[in-house]
Design a protein around this motif. Structure first.
Motif, mmCIF file in Angstrom:
data_model
loop_
_atom_site.group_PDB
_atom_site.id
_atom_site.type_symbol
_atom_site.label_atom_id
_atom_site.label_comp_id
_atom_site.label_asym_id
_atom_site.label_seq_id
_atom_site.Cartn_x
_atom_site.Cartn_y
_atom_site.Cartn_z
ATOM 1 N N SER A 144 1.420 5.375 1.022
ATOM 2 C CA SER A 144 1.929 5.700 -0.304
ATOM 3 C C SER A 144 2.839 6.918 -0.280
ATOM 4 O O SER A 144 3.610 7.142 -1.203
ATOM 5 N N GLU A 145 2.759 7.717 0.786
ATOM 6 C CA GLU A 145 3.581 8.912 0.869
ATOM 7 C C GLU A 145 4.693 8.767 1.901
ATOM 8 O O GLU A 145 5.398 9.719 2.207
ATOM 9 N N CYS A 146 4.831 7.575 2.480
ATOM 10 C CA CYS A 146 5.856 7.355 3.496
ATOM 11 C C CYS A 146 7.020 6.588 2.894
ATOM 12 O O CYS A 146 6.819 5.540 2.289
ATOM 13 N N ALA A 147 8.203 7.085 3.036
ATOM 14 C CA ALA A 147 9.394 6.373 2.585
ATOM 15 C C ALA A 147 10.041 5.747 3.811
ATOM 16 O O ALA A 147 10.873 6.355 4.475
ATOM 17 N N LEU A 148 9.619 4.543 4.142
ATOM 18 C CA LEU A 148 10.117 3.885 5.343
ATOM 19 C C LEU A 148 11.253 2.944 4.981
ATOM 20 O O LEU A 148 11.153 2.174 4.029
ATOM 21 N N PRO A 149 12.341 2.957 5.739
ATOM 22 C CA PRO A 149 13.461 2.068 5.452
ATOM 23 C C PRO A 149 13.079 0.615 5.622
ATOM 24 O O PRO A 149 12.096 0.281 6.269
ATOM 25 N N LYS A 150 13.899 -0.246 5.071
ATOM 26 C CA LYS A 150 13.675 -1.676 5.225
ATOM 27 C C LYS A 150 13.952 -2.099 6.658
ATOM 28 O O LYS A 150 14.482 -1.350 7.463
ATOM 29 N N LEU A 193 8.159 -9.665 0.059
ATOM 30 C CA LEU A 193 7.294 -8.797 0.853
ATOM 31 C C LEU A 193 7.547 -7.328 0.531
ATOM 32 O O LEU A 193 6.605 -6.530 0.436
ATOM 33 N N GLU A 194 8.815 -6.961 0.343
ATOM 34 C CA GLU A 194 9.131 -5.583 -0.037
ATOM 35 C C GLU A 194 8.582 -5.261 -1.424
ATOM 36 O O GLU A 194 8.157 -4.134 -1.694
ATOM 37 N N PHE A 195 8.581 -6.248 -2.311
ATOM 38 C CA PHE A 195 8.029 -6.073 -3.660
ATOM 39 C C PHE A 195 6.549 -5.694 -3.568
ATOM 40 O O PHE A 195 6.081 -4.764 -4.226
ATOM 41 N N HIS A 196 5.808 -6.389 -2.727
ATOM 42 C CA HIS A 196 4.390 -6.081 -2.523
ATOM 43 C C HIS A 196 4.219 -4.716 -1.860
ATOM 44 O O HIS A 196 3.289 -3.966 -2.193
ATOM 45 N N ALA A 206 4.675 -1.978 -4.402
ATOM 46 C CA ALA A 206 3.506 -1.936 -5.290
ATOM 47 C C ALA A 206 2.323 -1.270 -4.599
ATOM 48 O O ALA A 206 1.592 -0.471 -5.205
ATOM 49 N N ARG A 207 2.124 -1.572 -3.334
ATOM 50 C CA ARG A 207 1.022 -0.977 -2.578
ATOM 51 C C ARG A 207 1.198 0.539 -2.470
ATOM 52 O O ARG A 207 0.249 1.310 -2.641
ATOM 53 N N ALA A 208 2.429 0.971 -2.191
ATOM 54 C CA ALA A 208 2.688 2.396 -1.999
ATOM 55 C C ALA A 208 2.554 3.173 -3.303
ATOM 56 O O ALA A 208 1.898 4.216 -3.355
ATOM 57 N N VAL A 209 3.150 2.665 -4.363
ATOM 58 C CA VAL A 209 3.141 3.374 -5.643
ATOM 59 C C VAL A 209 1.730 3.472 -6.213
ATOM 60 O O VAL A 209 1.325 4.502 -6.758
ATOM 61 N N VAL A 230 -3.511 -1.714 -6.574
ATOM 62 C CA VAL A 230 -3.124 -3.068 -6.987
ATOM 63 C C VAL A 230 -3.848 -4.050 -6.080
ATOM 64 O O VAL A 230 -3.669 -4.036 -4.860
ATOM 65 N N ILE A 231 -4.689 -4.888 -6.655
ATOM 66 C CA ILE A 231 -5.486 -5.812 -5.847
ATOM 67 C C ILE A 231 -4.918 -7.221 -5.829
ATOM 68 O O ILE A 231 -5.298 -8.035 -4.983
#
Length: 556
Positions: free
Chosen positions: A252-258, A485-488, A491-494, A499-500
């Motif tokens: 949630s604290e990592c901003a990883l590129p695509k 997949l990026e959408f999920h 959501a997981r990070a934020v 989000v289950i």
């Protein structure tokens, strides 16, 4: 009476004996025994270290000693012990209280044959097992091991009850309880010679994901871009090693590129600094060639490598972005590949079936459900577990691992089999844990649910946690497209993994502009802490902003 001759039975890894001898007077004689034979213990480095220490101190060690037949196992002059120790006895596997009572009864009767006239028998049990008023918590009499009654069968009475203090014997490690990985390795060691490898490989992998298990691709990796002129880039992969295993990676604290894609190639052509593509390793298979090409790699033994791996994945109770993987590597002569592979798969299936049925309720009609599904390439397998064991949340067969034989490694006469197992998912299935997030919780109430020496179904300590549902709809950017997949992942990070589930509700295309709109439903729920409606709403608000920024969509 000061004990002069001590007998220890049922030693698992001899850590108790190794610790006890430091507390004894020089004149005390110690005989340490175990049921296993030397060959059964060769693959355990802890046991070998303890045995070496005992030999250096002149301690007598005996193997293959059945504690229920001590008179038969010990010679006449090796009797009259002043004290006999038996720590945390257990029949193993799925033995119930009746079997363990029988073990105690036969042990006490056997002690009577080799104990000195005023000798003592010391037995260590887990809390509640003894069935005495001193036990906390107290079990019902019929559900305990009834230690007083079993001792009476050998002519003994209970004279004292004391708490077992691990601090009094530093270094002692009870082997009655093992992690899933240790249980797996212990069972495999009965059929194959083992070599455990220390996972000192970097968490960052370079060179793509072409050798990953079936179903894993570049898009599922957490990619990181490092500029070539960065002076730290060369040492980065070497420094990020297994020491990070103990650190919980907060995505949630990592901003990883695509993932690297077409835009990266265009940028490179336009003259930007060339970048080195690295990713958090999505599997230990990225280290396969390094291991097999090592000078000390031996053909024949089963090499075992364990460590954390990381993958992007869709949100569900049974898929996780970080988990612990065990990789089994078997080097084979090409002439015996088929027979050895069949033997490995047969033994592995039996071991996994036994693990998965340990917590099934008595009388259950469910049968072992592990199956190896051959992949279209005709070489690799996916290890499936049928979902009917694990409730309504699991609608498809679960993949707990893969068997890969298609990797080509530069060896003349050898071929290799790689078995990858998801230990976290396996632990969830064995202990009936319905949510992978619990495996990463810092809440001590989770650990308290697991009693040493037992394999029992997990009982949740959070009853009826509230759920909060939020819908979101947005227009897609025609040029950028949309990555589900990026959408999920966003959501997981934020949401910090609250989000289950994400449910796709519908797709709409404007009749005039032909612009496409998607609608999703997000469900928020925490597994180990309180989640308020205000906090869930705040997370949803942030999520709305992040998908606009990262996925280039327009909210409706």
């Amino acid at each position: 009476m000061v004990p002069r001759r001590l007998l220890l039975v049922g030693e698992g890894n001899f850590s108790f004996t190794a610790s006890l001898i430091d507390t004894l007077d020089p004149g005390v004689s110690v005989t340490a025994t175990c049921l296993q034979h030397p060959d059964d213990l060769d693959g355990d480095p802890v046991t070998q270290e303890n045995l070496q220490r005992l030999r250096e101190r002149g301690i007598e060690v005996r193997f293959g000693v059945d504690c229920t037949q001590l008179a038969h196992a010990l010679q006449a002059h090796d009797k009259d012990f002043d004290r006999i120790y038996f720590n945390f006895p257990h029949c193993g596997r799925k033995a119930g209280v009746a079997k363990n009572r029988e073990l105690l009864a036969k042990f006490f009767q056997s002690c009577a044959d080799v104990l000195a006239k005023e000798g003592e028998v010391h037995v260590a049990l887990c809390r509640g097992q003894g069935g005495t008023p001193a036990d906390e918590p107290q079990r019902e009499w019929h559900n305990s091991w009834q230690v007083v009654a079993m001792a009476a069968l050998g002519g003994f009475i209970l004279s004292d009850v004391r708490p077992f203090s691990c601090e009094a014997v530093p270094g002692y490690k009870c082997t009655g309880y093992r992690t899933i990985n240790e249980k797996l390795i212990a069972e495999l060691s009965k059929h194959f010679p083992l070599r455990r490898l220390k996972c000192s490989f970097p968490l960052l992998s370079q060179g793509g994901t072409s050798i990953l298990p079936p179903g894993t691709c570049d898009l599922s990796a957490f990619w990181i871009s490092l500029r070539e002129d960065n002076s730290h880039s060369e040492s980065l992969t070497a420094e990020i090693t297994q020491e990070m295993e103990e650190v919980l990676l907060l995505f949630s604290e990592c901003a990883l590129p695509k993932s690297p894609g077409q835009d990266d190639c265009i940028a490179a052509q336009e003259g930007l600094h060339e970048q080195a593509k690295l990713c958090l390793r999505p599997s230990l298979l990225v280290h396969a060639e390094t291991v097999t090409c090592s000078p000390d790699f031996l053909s024949g033994p089963l090499h075992i490598l364990s460590g954390p791996v990381y993958r992007k994945c869709h949100i569900s109770p049974f898929t996780m972005p970080a988990f612990h993987e065990t990789l089994l590597i078997l080097g084979l002569n090409k002439n015996v590949k088929d027979s050895r592979l069949a033997s490995l798969l047969d033994h592995l299936k039996d071991i996994l079936d036994n693990l998965l049925t340990q917590t099934l309720l008595e009388g259950s009609s469910l049968s072992p459900s592990v199956e190896f599904v051959l992949q279209p390439n005709g070489k690799d397998y996916v290890i499936h577990v049928k979902s009917l064991h694990f409730g309504p949340d699991c609608t498809e067969n679960l993949i707990i691992g893969t068997v890969v034989t298609s990797i080509i490694v530069s060896h003349k006469q050898q071929c290799f089999v790689f078995v990858s197992l998801n230990l976290d998912l396996l632990a969830m299935l064995v202990y009936d844990i319905s949510d992978w997030r619990l495996l990463w919780t810092f809440d001590n109430r989770f650990l308290k649910r697991f009693a040493p020496g037992k394999t029992e179904r997990f009982k949740s300590y959070s009853l009826y946690p509230p759920r909060y549902v939020h819908d979101i709809s947005f227009w897609l950017d025609k040029k950028k497209g949309f990555d589900d997949l990026e959408f999920h992942t966003v959501a997981r990070a934020v949401s910090q993994d609250t989000v289950i589930s994400i449910q796709f509700l519908g797709r709409f295309q404007h009749p005039e502009t032909e612009q496409v709109s998607l609608c999703y439903r997000l469900t928020y729920q925490a597994c180990d802490r309180a989640l308020s409606p205000q906090l869930a709403a705040a997370m949803q608000s942030r999520f709305r902003k992040e998908i606009q920024r990262q996925l280039h969509v327009s909210l409706r």
